[in-house]
Motif scaffolding. Structure first.
Motif, PDB file in Angstrom:
ATOM      1  N   ASP A   1       0.838  -1.204   0.000  1.00  0.00           N
ATOM      2  CA  ASP A   1       0.000   0.000   0.000  1.00  0.00           C
ATOM      3  C   ASP A   1       0.868   1.248   0.000  1.00  0.00           C
ATOM      4  O   ASP A   1       0.665   2.170  -0.803  1.00  0.00           O
ATOM      5  CB  ASP A   1      -0.906   0.009   1.232  1.00  0.00           C
ATOM      6  N   LEU A   2       1.840   1.300   0.894  1.00  0.00           N
ATOM      7  CA  LEU A   2       2.707   2.472   0.992  1.00  0.00           C
ATOM      8  C   LEU A   2       3.524   2.661  -0.280  1.00  0.00           C
ATOM      9  O   LEU A   2       3.704   3.789  -0.750  1.00  0.00           O
ATOM     10  CB  LEU A   2       3.629   2.349   2.202  1.00  0.00           C
ATOM     11  N   ALA A   3       4.017   1.569  -0.840  1.00  0.00           N
ATOM     12  CA  ALA A   3       4.827   1.666  -2.048  1.00  0.00           C
ATOM     13  C   ALA A   3       4.055   2.320  -3.192  1.00  0.00           C
ATOM     14  O   ALA A   3       4.632   3.014  -4.034  1.00  0.00           O
ATOM     15  CB  ALA A   3       5.306   0.278  -2.470  1.00  0.00           C
ATOM     16  N   HIS A   4       2.731   2.116  -3.215  1.00  0.00           N
ATOM     17  CA  HIS A   4       1.891   2.701  -4.264  1.00  0.00           C
ATOM     18  C   HIS A   4       1.302   4.046  -3.864  1.00  0.00           C
ATOM     19  O   HIS A   4       0.447   4.588  -4.578  1.00  0.00           O
ATOM     20  CB  HIS A   4       0.769   1.733  -4.630  1.00  0.00           C
ATOM     21  N   GLY A   5       1.742   4.594  -2.728  1.00  0.00           N
ATOM     22  CA  GLY A   5       1.284   5.923  -2.336  1.00  0.00           C
ATOM     23  C   GLY A   5      -0.067   5.954  -1.667  1.00  0.00           C
ATOM     24  O   GLY A   5      -0.719   7.000  -1.641  1.00  0.00           O
ATOM     25  N   LEU A   6      -0.508   4.819  -1.111  1.00  0.00           N
ATOM     26  CA  LEU A   6      -1.737   4.796  -0.325  1.00  0.00           C
ATOM     27  C   LEU A   6      -1.351   4.978   1.142  1.00  0.00           C
ATOM     28  O   LEU A   6      -0.843   4.048   1.769  1.00  0.00           O
ATOM     29  CB  LEU A   6      -2.482   3.478  -0.505  1.00  0.00           C
TER      30      LEU A   6
ATOM     31  N   ALA B   1       6.663  11.408   0.140  1.00  0.00           N
ATOM     32  CA  ALA B   1       7.917  10.810  -0.302  1.00  0.00           C
ATOM     33  C   ALA B   1       8.017   9.429   0.324  1.00  0.00           C
ATOM     34  O   ALA B   1       7.657   9.235   1.485  1.00  0.00           O
ATOM     35  CB  ALA B   1       9.105  11.679   0.120  1.00  0.00           C
ATOM     36  N   LEU B   2       8.478   8.468  -0.462  1.00  0.00           N
ATOM     37  CA  LEU B   2       8.599   7.083  -0.009  1.00  0.00           C
ATOM     38  C   LEU B   2      10.046   6.781   0.342  1.00  0.00           C
ATOM     39  O   LEU B   2      10.962   7.088  -0.430  1.00  0.00           O
ATOM     40  CB  LEU B   2       8.131   6.139  -1.117  1.00  0.00           C
ATOM     41  N   PHE B   3      10.242   6.174   1.502  1.00  0.00           N
ATOM     42  CA  PHE B   3      11.593   5.846   1.960  1.00  0.00           C
ATOM     43  C   PHE B   3      11.664   4.398   2.416  1.00  0.00           C
ATOM     44  O   PHE B   3      10.681   3.825   2.895  1.00  0.00           O
ATOM     45  CB  PHE B   3      12.007   6.746   3.125  1.00  0.00           C
ATOM     46  N   GLU B   4      12.844   3.847   2.259  1.00  0.00           N
ATOM     47  CA  GLU B   4      13.164   2.536   2.802  1.00  0.00           C
ATOM     48  C   GLU B   4      14.224   2.731   3.878  1.00  0.00           C
ATOM     49  O   GLU B   4      15.104   3.590   3.753  1.00  0.00           O
ATOM     50  CB  GLU B   4      13.692   1.626   1.704  1.00  0.00           C
ATOM     51  N   SER B   5      14.137   1.957   4.946  1.00  0.00           N
ATOM     52  CA  SER B   5      15.103   2.074   6.031  1.00  0.00           C
ATOM     53  C   SER B   5      15.371   0.695   6.619  1.00  0.00           C
ATOM     54  O   SER B   5      14.671  -0.271   6.304  1.00  0.00           O
ATOM     55  CB  SER B   5      14.589   3.024   7.125  1.00  0.00           C
TER      56      SER B   5
ATOM     57  N   LEU C   1       9.263   0.120   4.834  1.00  0.00           N
ATOM     58  CA  LEU C   1       8.937   1.352   4.124  1.00  0.00           C
ATOM     59  C   LEU C   1       8.257   2.370   5.032  1.00  0.00           C
ATOM     60  O   LEU C   1       7.669   2.029   6.056  1.00  0.00           O
ATOM     61  CB  LEU C   1       8.021   1.050   2.935  1.00  0.00           C
ATOM     62  N   ALA C   2       8.356   3.621   4.615  1.00  0.00           N
ATOM     63  CA  ALA C   2       7.676   4.697   5.332  1.00  0.00           C
ATOM     64  C   ALA C   2       7.316   5.791   4.339  1.00  0.00           C
ATOM     65  O   ALA C   2       8.026   6.000   3.340  1.00  0.00           O
ATOM     66  CB  ALA C   2       8.562   5.263   6.441  1.00  0.00           C
ATOM     67  N   LEU C   3       6.218   6.464   4.599  1.00  0.00           N
ATOM     68  CA  LEU C   3       5.816   7.633   3.837  1.00  0.00           C
ATOM     69  C   LEU C   3       5.976   8.868   4.708  1.00  0.00           C
ATOM     70  O   LEU C   3       5.585   8.864   5.881  1.00  0.00           O
ATOM     71  CB  LEU C   3       4.358   7.522   3.375  1.00  0.00           C
ATOM     72  N   ALA C   4       6.556   9.917   4.128  1.00  0.00           N
ATOM     73  CA  ALA C   4       6.724  11.181   4.839  1.00  0.00           C
ATOM     74  C   ALA C   4       6.115  12.300   4.017  1.00  0.00           C
ATOM     75  O   ALA C   4       6.121  12.253   2.778  1.00  0.00           O
ATOM     76  CB  ALA C   4       8.201  11.466   5.095  1.00  0.00           C
TER      77      ALA C   4
ATOM     78  N   GLU D   1      15.529   7.032  -0.297  1.00  0.00           N
ATOM     79  CA  GLU D   1      14.309   7.389  -1.036  1.00  0.00           C
ATOM     80  C   GLU D   1      14.094   6.461  -2.213  1.00  0.00           C
ATOM     81  O   GLU D   1      15.026   6.082  -2.916  1.00  0.00           O
ATOM     82  CB  GLU D   1      14.365   8.833  -1.506  1.00  0.00           C
ATOM     83  N   ARG D   2      12.839   6.078  -2.420  1.00  0.00           N
ATOM     84  CA  ARG D   2      12.418   5.257  -3.537  1.00  0.00           C
ATOM     85  C   ARG D   2      11.310   5.969  -4.294  1.00  0.00           C
ATOM     86  O   ARG D   2      10.513   6.698  -3.686  1.00  0.00           O
ATOM     87  CB  ARG D   2      11.883   3.906  -3.052  1.00  0.00           C
ATOM     88  N   PRO D   3      11.206   5.785  -5.589  1.00  0.00           N
ATOM     89  CA  PRO D   3      10.078   6.378  -6.321  1.00  0.00           C
ATOM     90  C   PRO D   3       8.771   5.685  -5.948  1.00  0.00           C
ATOM     91  O   PRO D   3       8.735   4.463  -5.735  1.00  0.00           O
ATOM     92  CB  PRO D   3      10.438   6.143  -7.792  1.00  0.00           C
ATOM     93  N   LEU D   4       7.718   6.459  -5.853  1.00  0.00           N
ATOM     94  CA  LEU D   4       6.394   5.876  -5.619  1.00  0.00           C
ATOM     95  C   LEU D   4       5.967   5.084  -6.855  1.00  0.00           C
ATOM     96  O   LEU D   4       6.186   5.510  -7.988  1.00  0.00           O
ATOM     97  CB  LEU D   4       5.383   6.982  -5.331  1.00  0.00           C
TER      98      LEU D   4
END
Length: 284
Positions: free
Chosen positions: A165-170, A221-225, A252-255, A275-278
């Motif tokens: 969900d987060l990877a697709h910007g939801l 913005a999508l991030f991986e950590s 993943l996290a959305l900011a 940072e990763r592209p959505l």
């Protein structure tokens, strides 16, 4: 809902946080069109769209999938918001409208396979009270079922679903993030979740002004950590506070951050964020 439980398809698992709210009655469509941020009137029977309910100041109270079953019945599929609390809040605006809000007792299950009948914004009624939705995106085939299902709990699969969900910007917004962000700050135009043309709804003036004056200066913005940061954690850019984490599902996290920024982001405690592209494909 049919009351005879059926076993969910192999490989599917329960989505325990998803809840269902029904709007039914002669005025259900008009009520939803006046309250929700998407163009409800554009839906035909058997279609769904992303939508939400905003405060008068244009902040997102709840984000949901909105399904039109027929001319007098809508379902709200809520991935995070409390359905009972949302129903109570919406009832304050019913007045004399002929619409009944009711919680639905159904299981919601997901799986990482392409749907059998549903496609895009067309959901499928499979009989025995089952509904199938296509939740696939750019790189993930996913199916969601609603109904009198028996589905197992699977923590690993659930975490993978939430991360998709987060990877697709939801943005999967916990209670702490409700009433905080405008649709543009959550980049919900990517999901076609709000309308700037349909007319009045709570928060519409703020949404339309931001859109037409080109003032959307912050977005997702999508991030991986290495480990999912806590929701609400401060994000720094060039050593300065720039935004915060609004949703997280390991890894993943959305900011919400400025759209234009000059350097890499990191958490306030110094932990790096990659940072990763959505990903696309989840708009309905």
């Amino acid at each position: 809902m049919h009351d005879k439980p059926q076993t969910a398809p192999a490989g599917e698992f329960r989505l325990p946080h998803h809840q269902l709210l029904s709007l039914a009655g002669r005025d259900a469509m008009a009520f939803a069109q006046a309250q929700f941020m998407s163009d409800v009137a554009a839906l035909a029977d058997g279609q769904w769209q992303w939508s939400g309910w905003l405060t008068p100041k244009g902040r997102t109270i709840a984000l949901f999938a909105l399904l039109r079953l027929d001319a007098e019945t809508l379902w709200l599929l809520l991935p995070d918001a409390d359905a009972a609390a949302l129903a109570d809040a919406l009832r304050r605006y019913v007045f004399r409208s002929k619409v009944v809000l009711a919680l639905l007792d159904a299981t919601v299950a997901g799986g990482f396979a392409a749907p059998v009948q549903a496609s895009g914004n067309r959901f499928a009624s499979l009989g025995e009270g089952w509904i199938e939705l296509d939740m696939s995106g750019e790189h993930h085939a996913r199916t969601l079922h609603i109904g009198p299902l028996v589905a197992p709990d699977d923590a690993d699969a659930l975490a993978r679903w939430d991360a998709a969900d987060l990877a697709h910007g939801l943005p999967r917004l916990p209670a702490s993030q409700a009433n905080q962000w405008t649709p543009q700050q959550l980049s919900l135009e990517r999901l076609r979740a709000f309308s700037v043309k349909k007319g009045c709804y709570p928060g519409q003036e703020i949404v339309a002004r931001t859109h037409f004056l080109g003032q959307a200066k912050r977005g997702l913005a999508l991030f991986e950590s290495d480990a999912a940061p806590p929701v609400g954690a401060e994000v720094l850019v060039d050593g300065r506070a720039a935004g915060s984490i609004v949703a997280a599902a390991d890894p993943l996290a959305l900011a919400v951050l400025p759209v234009e920024r000059s350097g890499p982001a990191q958490l306030a405690d110094g932990a790096p964020l990659r940072e990763r592209p959505l990903e696309g494909g989840l708009a309905r």
